[in-house]
Scaffold this motif. Structure first.
Motif, PDB file in Angstrom:
ATOM      1  N   PHE A 210       0.905  -0.991   0.149  1.00  0.00           N
ATOM      2  CA  PHE A 210       0.262   0.462  -0.268  1.00  0.00           C
ATOM      3  C   PHE A 210       1.160   1.396   0.118  1.00  0.00           C
ATOM      4  O   PHE A 210       0.205   2.258  -0.133  1.00  0.00           O
ATOM      5  CB  PHE A 210      -1.111   0.308   0.895  1.00  0.00           C
TER       6      PHE A 210
ATOM      7  N   ASN B 120     -14.502   4.923   4.783  1.00  0.00           N
ATOM      8  CA  ASN B 120     -13.897   4.309   5.057  1.00  0.00           C
ATOM      9  C   ASN B 120     -12.564   3.249   3.698  1.00  0.00           C
ATOM     10  O   ASN B 120     -12.712   3.022   3.307  1.00  0.00           O
ATOM     11  CB  ASN B 120     -13.162   2.923   6.657  1.00  0.00           C
TER      12      ASN B 120
ATOM     13  N   PHE C  25      -7.251  -5.921   8.632  1.00  0.00           N
ATOM     14  CA  PHE C  25      -6.999  -4.430   9.318  1.00  0.00           C
ATOM     15  C   PHE C  25      -7.265  -3.679  10.112  1.00  0.00           C
ATOM     16  O   PHE C  25      -8.083  -5.177  11.109  1.00  0.00           O
ATOM     17  CB  PHE C  25      -7.645  -3.978   8.248  1.00  0.00           C
TER      18      PHE C  25
ATOM     19  N   SER D 157     -10.560   1.844   4.148  1.00  0.00           N
ATOM     20  CA  SER D 157      -9.650   0.561   3.931  1.00  0.00           C
ATOM     21  C   SER D 157     -10.461  -0.705   3.084  1.00  0.00           C
ATOM     22  O   SER D 157      -9.701  -1.641   2.992  1.00  0.00           O
ATOM     23  CB  SER D 157      -9.303   0.225   5.475  1.00  0.00           C
ATOM     24  N   PHE D 158     -12.077  -0.302   2.943  1.00  0.00           N
ATOM     25  CA  PHE D 158     -12.875  -1.212   2.138  1.00  0.00           C
ATOM     26  C   PHE D 158     -12.078  -1.800   0.577  1.00  0.00           C
ATOM     27  O   PHE D 158     -11.627  -3.052   0.415  1.00  0.00           O
ATOM     28  CB  PHE D 158     -13.654  -0.752   1.926  1.00  0.00           C
TER      29      PHE D 158
ATOM     30  N   ARG E 209     -10.696 -14.490   6.440  1.00  0.00           N
ATOM     31  CA  ARG E 209     -10.748 -13.722   4.686  1.00  0.00           C
ATOM     32  C   ARG E 209      -9.630 -14.060   4.201  1.00  0.00           C
ATOM     33  O   ARG E 209      -9.143 -13.990   3.524  1.00  0.00           O
ATOM     34  CB  ARG E 209     -11.691 -12.661   4.764  1.00  0.00           C
TER      35      ARG E 209
ATOM     36  N   GLU F 134      -8.839  -0.983  -0.168  1.00  0.00           N
ATOM     37  CA  GLU F 134      -7.499  -1.670   0.209  1.00  0.00           C
ATOM     38  C   GLU F 134      -7.853  -3.307   0.511  1.00  0.00           C
ATOM     39  O   GLU F 134      -6.683  -3.697   0.251  1.00  0.00           O
ATOM     40  CB  GLU F 134      -6.725  -0.936   1.395  1.00  0.00           C
ATOM     41  N   ALA F 135      -8.630  -3.237   1.509  1.00  0.00           N
ATOM     42  CA  ALA F 135      -8.748  -4.627   1.287  1.00  0.00           C
ATOM     43  C   ALA F 135      -9.373  -5.395   0.185  1.00  0.00           C
ATOM     44  O   ALA F 135      -8.181  -6.532   0.071  1.00  0.00           O
ATOM     45  CB  ALA F 135      -9.929  -4.900   2.397  1.00  0.00           C
TER      46      ALA F 135
ATOM     47  N   GLN G 161      -9.363  -1.770  11.070  1.00  0.00           N
ATOM     48  CA  GLN G 161     -10.961  -2.187  11.639  1.00  0.00           C
ATOM     49  C   GLN G 161     -11.630  -3.405  10.434  1.00  0.00           C
ATOM     50  O   GLN G 161     -12.706  -2.856  10.474  1.00  0.00           O
ATOM     51  CB  GLN G 161     -11.220  -0.728  11.270  1.00  0.00           C
ATOM     52  N   TYR G 162     -10.859  -4.146  10.273  1.00  0.00           N
ATOM     53  CA  TYR G 162     -11.259  -5.894   9.450  1.00  0.00           C
ATOM     54  C   TYR G 162     -11.614  -5.209   8.314  1.00  0.00           C
ATOM     55  O   TYR G 162     -11.441  -6.073   7.318  1.00  0.00           O
ATOM     56  CB  TYR G 162     -12.739  -5.989  10.137  1.00  0.00           C
ATOM     57  N   SER G 163     -12.659  -3.835   8.046  1.00  0.00           N
ATOM     58  CA  SER G 163     -13.173  -3.789   7.114  1.00  0.00           C
ATOM     59  C   SER G 163     -13.751  -4.921   6.231  1.00  0.00           C
ATOM     60  O   SER G 163     -13.608  -5.482   4.781  1.00  0.00           O
ATOM     61  CB  SER G 163     -11.920  -3.539   5.571  1.00  0.00           C
ATOM     62  N   LEU G 164     -14.102  -5.459   6.954  1.00  0.00           N
ATOM     63  CA  LEU G 164     -15.830  -6.527   6.228  1.00  0.00           C
ATOM     64  C   LEU G 164     -15.965  -6.290   5.104  1.00  0.00           C
ATOM     65  O   LEU G 164     -16.848  -5.141   5.323  1.00  0.00           O
ATOM     66  CB  LEU G 164     -15.894  -7.718   7.590  1.00  0.00           C
ATOM     67  N   PHE G 165     -16.467  -6.533   4.048  1.00  0.00           N
ATOM     68  CA  PHE G 165     -16.821  -6.051   2.655  1.00  0.00           C
ATOM     69  C   PHE G 165     -18.240  -5.621   3.578  1.00  0.00           C
ATOM     70  O   PHE G 165     -19.511  -6.463   3.118  1.00  0.00           O
ATOM     71  CB  PHE G 165     -17.095  -6.739   1.764  1.00  0.00           C
TER      72      PHE G 165
ATOM     73  N   THR H  75      -3.785  -8.773   4.041  1.00  0.00           N
ATOM     74  CA  THR H  75      -3.689  -8.217   5.772  1.00  0.00           C
ATOM     75  C   THR H  75      -5.074  -7.972   6.339  1.00  0.00           C
ATOM     76  O   THR H  75      -5.910  -8.758   6.054  1.00  0.00           O
ATOM     77  CB  THR H  75      -3.963  -6.281   5.109  1.00  0.00           C
TER      78      THR H  75
END
Lengths: 364, 272
Positions: free
Chosen positions: A55, B166, A84, B168-169, A149, B171-172, A86-90, A82
């Protein structure tokens, strides 16, 4: 260690405009290792992780993954995943679809991908939640989905950016154990970023302590706690008494140092990469639990004399602050094992001894 | 909520000011709606309830003219909406995801300026521009002008929602081997969708009822619904105008309500 090298960073530098986020970082992370980047916020640990993930680009230096140079590969071409912060789950996808995503992007055949998702959900014990949406899960469950994931596409290295920081204390402690188990079961390298030293000490095979964009020390939990190489590490990891001192004599890395009050103590120089000439100033570092209170019956003087300040009751032990005549303070821990252990009252004069072999000398 | 409203109600004069505003804003609309059902040919005297003017709109002597105008309005609004929403979405992503770049603040101002500039100024400027480059006025000139002034209206709800998502979505998604396009298509766009729909509906309404700019750039021989209504009114207000106006009002209310509702239910994207 006799293991292969998973990630090798060499002279990595990261510049944001005129600010330098990382100065000349070199690091070798072994295969199947639980490696932690530990440091206060702003120390560059997350930047380093993002460089490995792809990144962030490096301003200088090389990044190798299993011997292949990856510094110029985009994030989506690097076999690392990675977890993350904040998890950043969709949020618009079910648990299954979240875990499936990386496999679909990699064009894994559908049947095989389904199997892999199932295996991953079993690994994180979420088989029964496969059809739930992320918003219907608790924080700990979301955390585990994020882990599943990221593990599903079988990355060569898993990167974890403070993954436990959003959980409350009890859950955090439970997840720590689980995380370690999952790492052992999955059998891959974990690179873990945290500012929580307890987390780092309990989870890691090795830790890199970072500060101000540079690596201060790399070692096992034991090394880092028992033999900090500099003042920052001594201060940042656990509690330390750092007493101003001078080198009086040295025999390789075994130093004789002056203590406040004139006594001498044998202290080991942890940073074996340097040699300190006689007369160098620095600090003698002694952990609070390595200081012993001498009782009147001991009939002798310890290496430090002082006056008792306050007591702080901490449950398993009591912290005692002792003021030295030159104004410095030391803390020590007295175990509360005995019901009616007699502790000296505030104002009382006491004499302290240092556990032999436990003192370390650190330069500035 | 109830305590706050109780407090504002306690201000002296609150009731009268509120009532005055409501009457000034909505009484004319109400009159138009009520009189669209008037059986009389008079626009001021009530002659009983009837749907004759609605029938007149669809089958009367002016029906063909209004039908063409309505079709122009709707087709222009649809195309302008699609184009403006696409451009606004790209702009919003560039503004919120493009990092810091020179001229970012200026770009933000430029995108939103059309909302601030008096419409008559934009209308005159657009007409001068078209005639300066020798662009033939007509359907296409209306469409182009509509695309342009719809952009800021579509941009605002999209950018507002995007700011709450965010990064980061994406990025994920990229971390999981998605290309930039896949990250947009499968992750960002679905999360952003309520904002996009909200912006599109707003753009559609703005285009549908635009009069000033349209009137300047349309040239002779083509009418949209608002210009056709204006043309009809110049020859005297007939109750069928009220019926058309009421129908347009209905469409607007439906669209704005849907836009608001989508914006509300889709709130807090992935705030987990």
């Amino acid at each position: 260690m006799g293991r292969g090298v998973a990630v090798a960073l060499s002279h990595v530098r990261k510049q944001y405009g005129s600010a330098t986020a990382l100065h000349d970082v070199s690091l070798t992370i072994h295969d199947k290792e639980f490696f932690t980047l530990l440091g206060p916020s702003g120390c560059g640990k997350t930047t380093l992780l993002r460089i490995i993930a792809g990144f962030e680009s490096v301003s200088d230096g090389t990044v190798q993954l299993h011997g292949k140079e990856i510094a110029d590969l985009p994030a989506n071409a690097r076999p690392v995943n990675t977890v993350f912060q904040q998890y950043s789950l969709f949020p618009h996808m079910s648990v299954t679809d979240n875990v499936l995503f990386g496999l679909q992007m990699r064009k894994v055949p559908a049947a095989k991908a389904r199997q892999r998702v199932k295996a991953m959900l079993e690994l994180v014990q979420l088989e029964d939640f496969a059809q739930r949406m992320p918003a219907q899960l608790s924080g700990g469950q979301q955390q585990r989905v994020a882990l599943a994931r990221a593990l599903a596409p079988e990355p060569e290295v898993l990167l974890l950016d403070e993954p436990l920081s959003a959980l409350d204390l009890k859950l955090r402690q439970a997840m720590r154990i689980e995380l370690k188990q999952i790492q052992e079961e999955a059998g891959i390298t974990f690179i873990f970023v945290t500012h929580d030293q307890e987390e780092a000490l309990t989870l890691s095979d090795r830790i890199a302590v970072m500060s101000a964009g540079a690596i201060q020390q790399v070692g096992t939990s034991h090394d880092i706690y028992e033999s900090p190489v500099n003042r920052f590490v001594a201060d940042f990891i656990g509690e330390s008494n750092l007493l101003e001192s001078r080198v009086l004599a040295h025999d390789k890395h075994q130093l004789t140092c002056a203590l406040p009050g004139g006594a001498e103590v044998q202290a080991q120089l942890s940073d074996t990469s340097i040699e300190l000439p006689v007369g160098s100033s620095g600090y003698v570092c002694v952990r609070p639990e390595k200081l012993r209170l001498l009782l009147a019956t001991d009939q002798r003087n310890g290496v430090l004399q002082g006056v008792v300040g306050r007591h702080i009751y901490l449950g398993t032990d009591t912290q005692l602050v002792v003021h030295l005549p030159d104004g410095q303070r030391v803390q020590l821990r007295c175990q509360n094992a005995q019901q009616n252990a007699q502790l000296p009252e505030p104002g009382e004069r006491v004499s302290l001894d240092i556990e032999p072999g436990s003192a370390r000398f650190v330069s500035h | 909520m109830s305590t706050a409203s109780a407090r504002i109600r306690a201000y002296p004069g609150f009731g009268i000011v509120a009532l005055l505003c409501l009457v000034l804003l909505y009484a004319p609309l109400l009159v138009v709606m009520v009189y669209s059902f008037n059986d009389s040919t008079s626009i001021t005297q009530w002659g009983g309830f009837s749907l004759r003017w609605y029938k007149e709109v669809f089958t009367g002597v002016e029906a063909a003219k209004f039908k063409v105008a309505a079709w122009n309005s709707i087709s222009i609004a649809l195309m302008a909406t699609i184009a403006a929403t696409t451009i606004a979405t790209s702009a919003a992503i560039g503004m919120t995801r493009g990092g810091l770049w020179r001229g970012k603040a200026a770009s933000f101002a430029l995108i939103n300026l059309p909302i601030m500039v008096p419409e008559i100024v934009t209308a005159v400027a657009t007409l001068i521009f078209f005639s300066a480059i020798g662009f033939k006025t007509g359907y296409l000139s209306i469409l182009l002008a509509h695309i342009v002034f719809c952009i800021p209206f579509a941009y605002l709800p999209i950018a507002a929602r995007l700011q709450g998502i965010n990064s980061s979505f994406e990025e994920a998604a990229i971390d999981l081997y998605a290309t930039r396009w896949q990250a947009f298509r499968y992750v960002l766009l679905p999360i952003l969708l309520p904002g996009v729909i909200s912006g599109a509906l707003l753009a559609f309404i703005i285009s549908l009822d635009d009069f000033i700019i349209t009137n300047f750039v349309k040239g002779a021989g083509i009418e949209t619904l608002p210009t056709a209504i204006f043309g009809a009114v110049k020859q005297g207000i007939k109750p069928n105008i009220m019926a058309i106006s009421s129908l347009m009002l209905l469409v607007s209310v439906v669209f704005v309500t849907v836009s608001w509702w989508i914006g509300r239910t889709g709130n807090k994207p992935g705030d987990t």
